[in-house]
Scaffold this active site. Structure first.
Site, PDB file in Angstrom:
ATOM      1  N   SER A 209     -23.032   1.364 -40.228  1.00 17.16           N
ATOM      2  CA  SER A 209     -22.848   0.651 -41.494  1.00 17.16           C
ATOM      3  C   SER A 209     -24.098   0.715 -42.352  1.00 17.16           C
ATOM      4  O   SER A 209     -25.207   0.959 -41.865  1.00 17.16           O
ATOM      5  CB  SER A 209     -22.453  -0.801 -41.225  1.00 17.16           C
ATOM      6  OG  SER A 209     -21.224  -0.870 -40.535  1.00 17.16           O
TER       7      SER A 209
ATOM      8  N   LEU B 112     -25.908  -5.450 -39.184  1.00 17.96           N
ATOM      9  CA  LEU B 112     -25.001  -4.382 -39.594  1.00 17.96           C
ATOM     10  C   LEU B 112     -25.039  -3.362 -38.461  1.00 17.96           C
ATOM     11  O   LEU B 112     -26.118  -3.030 -37.968  1.00 17.96           O
ATOM     12  CB  LEU B 112     -25.457  -3.726 -40.899  1.00 17.96           C
ATOM     13  CG  LEU B 112     -25.202  -4.474 -42.208  1.00 17.96           C
ATOM     14  CD1 LEU B 112     -25.885  -3.758 -43.369  1.00 17.96           C
ATOM     15  CD2 LEU B 112     -23.715  -4.629 -42.480  1.00 17.96           C
ATOM     16  N   ASP B 113     -23.873  -2.867 -38.042  1.00 17.13           N
ATOM     17  CA  ASP B 113     -23.885  -1.942 -36.917  1.00 17.13           C
ATOM     18  C   ASP B 113     -24.491  -0.601 -37.343  1.00 17.13           C
ATOM     19  O   ASP B 113     -24.748  -0.351 -38.521  1.00 17.13           O
ATOM     20  CB  ASP B 113     -22.500  -1.786 -36.293  1.00 17.13           C
ATOM     21  CG  ASP B 113     -21.479  -1.184 -37.229  1.00 17.13           C
ATOM     22  OD1 ASP B 113     -21.825  -0.258 -37.988  1.00 17.13           O
ATOM     23  OD2 ASP B 113     -20.313  -1.620 -37.210  1.00 17.13           O
ATOM     24  N   LYS B 114     -24.713   0.264 -36.362  1.00 14.27           N
ATOM     25  CA  LYS B 114     -25.439   1.510 -36.593  1.00 14.27           C
ATOM     26  C   LYS B 114     -24.812   2.362 -37.689  1.00 14.27           C
ATOM     27  O   LYS B 114     -25.527   2.976 -38.498  1.00 14.27           O
ATOM     28  CB  LYS B 114     -25.512   2.305 -35.276  1.00 14.27           C
ATOM     29  CG  LYS B 114     -26.270   3.614 -35.386  1.00 14.27           C
ATOM     30  CD  LYS B 114     -26.285   4.358 -34.056  1.00 14.27           C
ATOM     31  CE  LYS B 114     -26.983   5.706 -34.182  1.00 14.27           C
ATOM     32  NZ  LYS B 114     -26.976   6.468 -32.920  1.00 14.27           N
TER      33      LYS B 114
END
Length: 236
Positions: free
Chosen positions: A109, A105-107
């Site tokens: 999210s 999951l990106d930063k």
């Protein structure tokens, strides 16, 4: 007795990922039957050959499966070259064996993120061929119309990739933002953000709430729990 490559053997024993195992072998930190071996593909027979890392014997570790409710602001990596805080800081004092994140999951999210030292299980979950559905609740800035939904399903071309959002449902609409439920069975890097950006829709929040049959439930933000045997089996 079947054999496997040395780096893969370290992964099968739950010590590290196959990639990290290769780095350990190339660095000369692994001994095979008492001798340093620098060939990550050197055949090994598990249960017969002796493996040591930095002088300590490598034994099969108990397989561990963890669900975490990821907060915003953390990156999904064990170490970050920019010195940013990572999700592994939330597991640091848990007494768990070394784990790898299952997917990302990106930063910016949030939501359900899995970890395990069972690399075969992890690889199955992240294999695009598995078509494992993942559900997200997304807050988009602005109004989302029926025309938007049709366009999402049709998809966009971005940097040589065709990106679609085939399953999108309106959850709540307001004058300034819209909450969407989006289901993906195959996700590319920043998939949802890239599609919405093509229609000038900013993603204000993005929360993953399910992976296959597994749900985030009421797990508090920043907290983790062990998966049950039944949950692990449901994702195989």
């Amino acid at each position: 007795m079947p054999s496997t490559g040395l780096a893969r053997a370290l992964s099968k024993l739950g010590h590290c990922s196959r990639r990290e195992g290769g780095r350990l072998v190339l660095a000369g930190r692994v001994r095979l039957n008492g001798r340093i071996c620098r060939n990550p593909e050197q055949p090994v027979q598990l249960g017969r050959d002796r493996l040591d890392i930095d002088g300590a014997p490598v034994a099969a570790r108990e397989k561990v499966y963890v669900a975490l409710n990821k907060p915003r602001g953390l990156v999904t990596s064990a170490r970050d070259e920019q010195g940013r805080d990572t999700v592994f800081s939330l597991l640091a004092d848990a007494g768990l064996p070394p784990l790898s994140a299952v997917g990302r999951l990106d930063k910016a999210s949030e939501g359900l993120l899995l970890f395990s030292n069972d690399h075969a299980w992890s690889n199955h979950l992240t294999d695009p061929a598995s078509h494992l559905p993942k559900t997200y609740h997304v807050q988009a800035g602005g109004a989302v119309t029926a025309d938007h939904l049709a366009a999402f399903a049709h998809g966009i071309e971005d940097n040589g990739e065709h990106l679609r959002l085939p399953e999108v449902r309106l959850l709540r609409t307001g004058s300034k933002n819209t909450w969407l439920e989006i289901v993906l069975t195959e996700g590319r890097n920043r998939h949802i953000r890239r599609v919405l950006a093509a229609f000038d829709l900013e993603v204000l929040r993005l929360i993953r709430i399910t992976i296959g049959p597994l749900t985030l439930g009421d797990l508090p933000k920043g907290q983790w729990r062990l998966l049950t045997e039944r949950e692990v089996g449901s994702l195989k």
